[in-house]
Write a protein that holds these residues in place. Structure first.
Motif, PDB file in Angstrom:
ATOM      1  N   THR A  56       5.816   1.518  -4.965  1.00 46.95           N
ATOM      2  CA  THR A  56       5.800   0.390  -5.891  1.00 46.95           C
ATOM      3  C   THR A  56       7.222  -0.076  -6.154  1.00 46.95           C
ATOM      4  O   THR A  56       8.135   0.735  -6.318  1.00 46.95           O
ATOM      5  CB  THR A  56       5.123   0.768  -7.224  1.00 46.95           C
ATOM      6  OG1 THR A  56       5.826   1.880  -7.804  1.00 46.95           O
ATOM      7  CG2 THR A  56       3.689   1.149  -6.997  1.00 46.95           C
ATOM      8  N   GLY A  57       7.414  -1.394  -6.159  1.00 44.46           N
ATOM      9  CA  GLY A  57       8.736  -1.961  -6.405  1.00 44.46           C
ATOM     10  C   GLY A  57       8.690  -3.474  -6.321  1.00 44.46           C
ATOM     11  O   GLY A  57       7.626  -4.080  -6.149  1.00 44.46           O
ATOM     12  N   PHE A  58       9.841  -4.072  -6.452  1.00 42.88           N
ATOM     13  CA  PHE A  58       9.929  -5.529  -6.399  1.00 42.88           C
ATOM     14  C   PHE A  58      11.319  -5.917  -5.903  1.00 42.88           C
ATOM     15  O   PHE A  58      12.264  -5.114  -5.908  1.00 42.88           O
ATOM     16  CB  PHE A  58       9.681  -6.147  -7.781  1.00 42.88           C
ATOM     17  CG  PHE A  58      10.686  -5.707  -8.823  1.00 42.88           C
ATOM     18  CD1 PHE A  58      11.867  -6.411  -9.016  1.00 42.88           C
ATOM     19  CD2 PHE A  58      10.461  -4.574  -9.580  1.00 42.88           C
ATOM     20  CE1 PHE A  58      12.794  -5.991  -9.949  1.00 42.88           C
ATOM     21  CE2 PHE A  58      11.384  -4.152 -10.520  1.00 42.88           C
ATOM     22  CZ  PHE A  58      12.554  -4.858 -10.707  1.00 42.88           C
ATOM     23  N   VAL A  99       2.731  -2.293  -3.638  1.00 44.63           N
ATOM     24  CA  VAL A  99       1.860  -1.341  -4.326  1.00 44.63           C
ATOM     25  C   VAL A  99       1.388  -0.323  -3.302  1.00 44.63           C
ATOM     26  O   VAL A  99       1.612  -0.475  -2.103  1.00 44.63           O
ATOM     27  CB  VAL A  99       0.654  -2.041  -4.991  1.00 44.63           C
ATOM     28  CG1 VAL A  99       1.110  -2.945  -6.121  1.00 44.63           C
ATOM     29  CG2 VAL A  99      -0.137  -2.851  -3.957  1.00 44.63           C
ATOM     30  N   ASN A 100       0.726   0.743  -3.789  1.00 47.21           N
ATOM     31  CA  ASN A 100       0.359   1.821  -2.882  1.00 47.21           C
ATOM     32  C   ASN A 100      -0.832   1.465  -1.995  1.00 47.21           C
ATOM     33  O   ASN A 100      -1.765   0.789  -2.409  1.00 47.21           O
ATOM     34  CB  ASN A 100       0.057   3.095  -3.675  1.00 47.21           C
ATOM     35  CG  ASN A 100      -1.103   2.919  -4.635  1.00 47.21           C
ATOM     36  OD1 ASN A 100      -1.204   1.921  -5.321  1.00 47.21           O
ATOM     37  ND2 ASN A 100      -1.988   3.886  -4.673  1.00 47.21           N
ATOM     38  N   ARG A 101      -0.748   1.896  -0.760  1.00 47.61           N
ATOM     39  CA  ARG A 101      -1.822   1.800   0.226  1.00 47.61           C
ATOM     40  C   ARG A 101      -1.680   2.990   1.181  1.00 47.61           C
ATOM     41  O   ARG A 101      -0.584   3.524   1.365  1.00 47.61           O
ATOM     42  CB  ARG A 101      -1.738   0.503   1.040  1.00 47.61           C
ATOM     43  CG  ARG A 101      -2.220  -0.728   0.313  1.00 47.61           C
ATOM     44  CD  ARG A 101      -3.715  -0.725   0.026  1.00 47.61           C
ATOM     45  NE  ARG A 101      -4.159  -1.999  -0.503  1.00 47.61           N
ATOM     46  CZ  ARG A 101      -4.061  -2.372  -1.778  1.00 47.61           C
ATOM     47  NH1 ARG A 101      -3.504  -1.535  -2.649  1.00 47.61           N
ATOM     48  NH2 ARG A 101      -4.493  -3.543  -2.188  1.00 47.61           N
ATOM     49  N   LYS A 102      -2.779   3.382   1.834  1.00 40.93           N
ATOM     50  CA  LYS A 102      -2.719   4.493   2.780  1.00 40.93           C
ATOM     51  C   LYS A 102      -1.940   4.118   4.035  1.00 40.93           C
ATOM     52  O   LYS A 102      -1.341   4.978   4.685  1.00 40.93           O
ATOM     53  CB  LYS A 102      -4.129   4.950   3.149  1.00 40.93           C
ATOM     54  CG  LYS A 102      -4.851   5.691   2.030  1.00 40.93           C
ATOM     55  CD  LYS A 102      -6.175   6.229   2.516  1.00 40.93           C
ATOM     56  CE  LYS A 102      -6.862   7.060   1.431  1.00 40.93           C
ATOM     57  NZ  LYS A 102      -6.098   8.265   1.083  1.00 40.93           N
ATOM     58  N   THR A 103      -1.972   2.835   4.399  1.00 43.33           N
ATOM     59  CA  THR A 103      -1.242   2.363   5.566  1.00 43.33           C
ATOM     60  C   THR A 103      -0.324   1.217   5.139  1.00 43.33           C
ATOM     61  O   THR A 103      -0.267   0.862   3.966  1.00 43.33           O
ATOM     62  CB  THR A 103      -2.212   1.877   6.656  1.00 43.33           C
ATOM     63  OG1 THR A 103      -3.036   0.838   6.112  1.00 43.33           O
ATOM     64  CG2 THR A 103      -3.100   3.020   7.134  1.00 43.33           C
ATOM     65  N   GLN A 142      -0.214   9.619  -4.142  1.00 44.99           N
ATOM     66  CA  GLN A 142      -0.764   8.339  -3.696  1.00 44.99           C
ATOM     67  C   GLN A 142       0.258   7.210  -3.854  1.00 44.99           C
ATOM     68  O   GLN A 142       0.108   6.156  -3.223  1.00 44.99           O
ATOM     69  CB  GLN A 142      -2.026   8.005  -4.498  1.00 44.99           C
ATOM     70  CG  GLN A 142      -3.204   8.903  -4.174  1.00 44.99           C
ATOM     71  CD  GLN A 142      -4.429   8.593  -5.005  1.00 44.99           C
ATOM     72  OE1 GLN A 142      -4.429   7.651  -5.795  1.00 44.99           O
ATOM     73  NE2 GLN A 142      -5.484   9.369  -4.827  1.00 44.99           N
ATOM     74  N   ASN A 143       1.286   7.410  -4.666  1.00 44.54           N
ATOM     75  CA  ASN A 143       2.323   6.399  -4.838  1.00 44.54           C
ATOM     76  C   ASN A 143       3.563   6.665  -3.988  1.00 44.54           C
ATOM     77  O   ASN A 143       4.557   5.954  -4.110  1.00 44.54           O
ATOM     78  CB  ASN A 143       2.751   6.343  -6.314  1.00 44.54           C
ATOM     79  CG  ASN A 143       1.641   5.824  -7.209  1.00 44.54           C
ATOM     80  OD1 ASN A 143       0.949   4.882  -6.865  1.00 44.54           O
ATOM     81  ND2 ASN A 143       1.464   6.454  -8.356  1.00 44.54           N
ATOM     82  N   VAL A 144       3.504   7.695  -3.157  1.00 44.05           N
ATOM     83  CA  VAL A 144       4.668   8.074  -2.343  1.00 44.05           C
ATOM     84  C   VAL A 144       4.514   7.531  -0.932  1.00 44.05           C
ATOM     85  O   VAL A 144       3.438   7.629  -0.331  1.00 44.05           O
ATOM     86  CB  VAL A 144       4.823   9.618  -2.311  1.00 44.05           C
ATOM     87  CG1 VAL A 144       5.947  10.017  -1.356  1.00 44.05           C
ATOM     88  CG2 VAL A 144       5.105  10.149  -3.715  1.00 44.05           C
TER      89      VAL A 144
END
Length: 289
Positions: free
Chosen positions: A5-7, A26-30, A286-288
């Protein structure tokens, strides 16, 4: 370690054109890339997406590009053309013998149909201009993900130490389980009025079967190995999200087996503590990236 997560934001100006690029993730698996471009420049999406892929491994990266002529900020008109139209109207009115009143509304109507032509921009120039704003926006996005990732690393390391401490407590407690079971067995036999020698084959067989049934030595060994692997990943610089998710899955499998085999209330309580903390780590991972 990097967060997902960032901007970020970047701007550029060249040859009468302004571009603003805003990025967020934002977080995603891929890795998912969502590019929002002006319609006339959507053909540049593959080249811009390639730039993004060089920087990121996971997460949904959203990029909004605003590219417009600096001359089109507000109404900009060709004054010479407007004057020429007004002069022509005045001559026409004079020739026909009617009054020609120049009002602000009339001037605005004429100016609206005589805007200053926007400077031309080739596809290559547009790509170069957008890249010049995209790169600093991505740099800022990476920096924010790095900062949040550093905070995540501290939190996850602390939670990993708690897991290791809990494993040590389980190992210490499990070492006394067989002895406790033997004492409980003999106590029940005495309560029932049965005096049986400790060397009795039936007692020894019962204790041996119990010890084999609750033995968690192999699970503890694998669990310690997985926790060491997790600590190694948490200290790594490269993306670790997918690897960490797999290691956490293996950790969960081992602690579940320990919980089902250990016939001891204190071990069961520590297994619950372990599982709760493991779930919190799963949520953070999940956020890494």
């Amino acid at each position: 370690m990097k967060s997902m997560t960032g901007f970020g934001r970047g701007t550029a100006h060249r040859d009468g054109w302004d571009v603003t690029v805003q990025t967020s993730s934002v977080n995603r698996k891929t890795l998912e890339i969502a590019l929002s471009l002006p319609r006339e420049w959507q053909l540049l999406e593959p080249q811009l997406a390639a730039v993004v892929r060089e920087r990121f491994a996971r997460g949904r990266i959203q990029i909004a590009v605003d590219l417009r002529s600096a001359q089109n900020v507000g109404l900009q008109w060709d004054e010479a053309a407007v004057d020429a139209v007004l002069d022509r109207l005045a001559r026409t009115a004079q020739r026909r013998g009617v009054a020609c009143e120049v009002t602000p509304q009339l001037v605005f109507q004429i100016a609206a149909v005589h805007p200053i032509a926007s400077p031309t921009l080739t596809t290559d120039d547009a790509l170069d201009l957008i890249r010049s704003a995209l790169l600093p926006a991505l740099d800022e996005l990476v920096a924010t993900r790095d900062r949040e990732g550093a905070a995540l690393a501290l939190d996850l390391s602390a939670r990993s130490r708690l897991l290791s401490d809990t494993v040590a407590e389980i190992a210490a407690r499990s070492s006394t389980t067989v002895a406790n079971h033997r004492e409980n067995l003999l106590a029940r036999l005495r309560t029932a009025g049965l005096e049986i020698d400790l060397a009795d084959e039936r007692v020894l067989k019962e204790i041996a079967l119990f010890a084999e049934r609750i033995d968690i030595a192999e699970e503890l060994t694998r669990l310690r190995s997985h926790l060491e692997h997790l600590d190694t990943l948490l200290a790594a610089e490269e993306p670790i999200g997918r690897k960490a998710e797999f290691v956490l899955q293996e950790i969960g499998r081992e602690i579940h087996t320990i919980g089902s085999k250990a016939n001891d209330i204190e071990v069961a309580r520590r297994v619950i503590v372990f599982k709760n903390e493991l779930e919190r780590i799963r949520e953070q991972i999940q956020n890494v990236e």
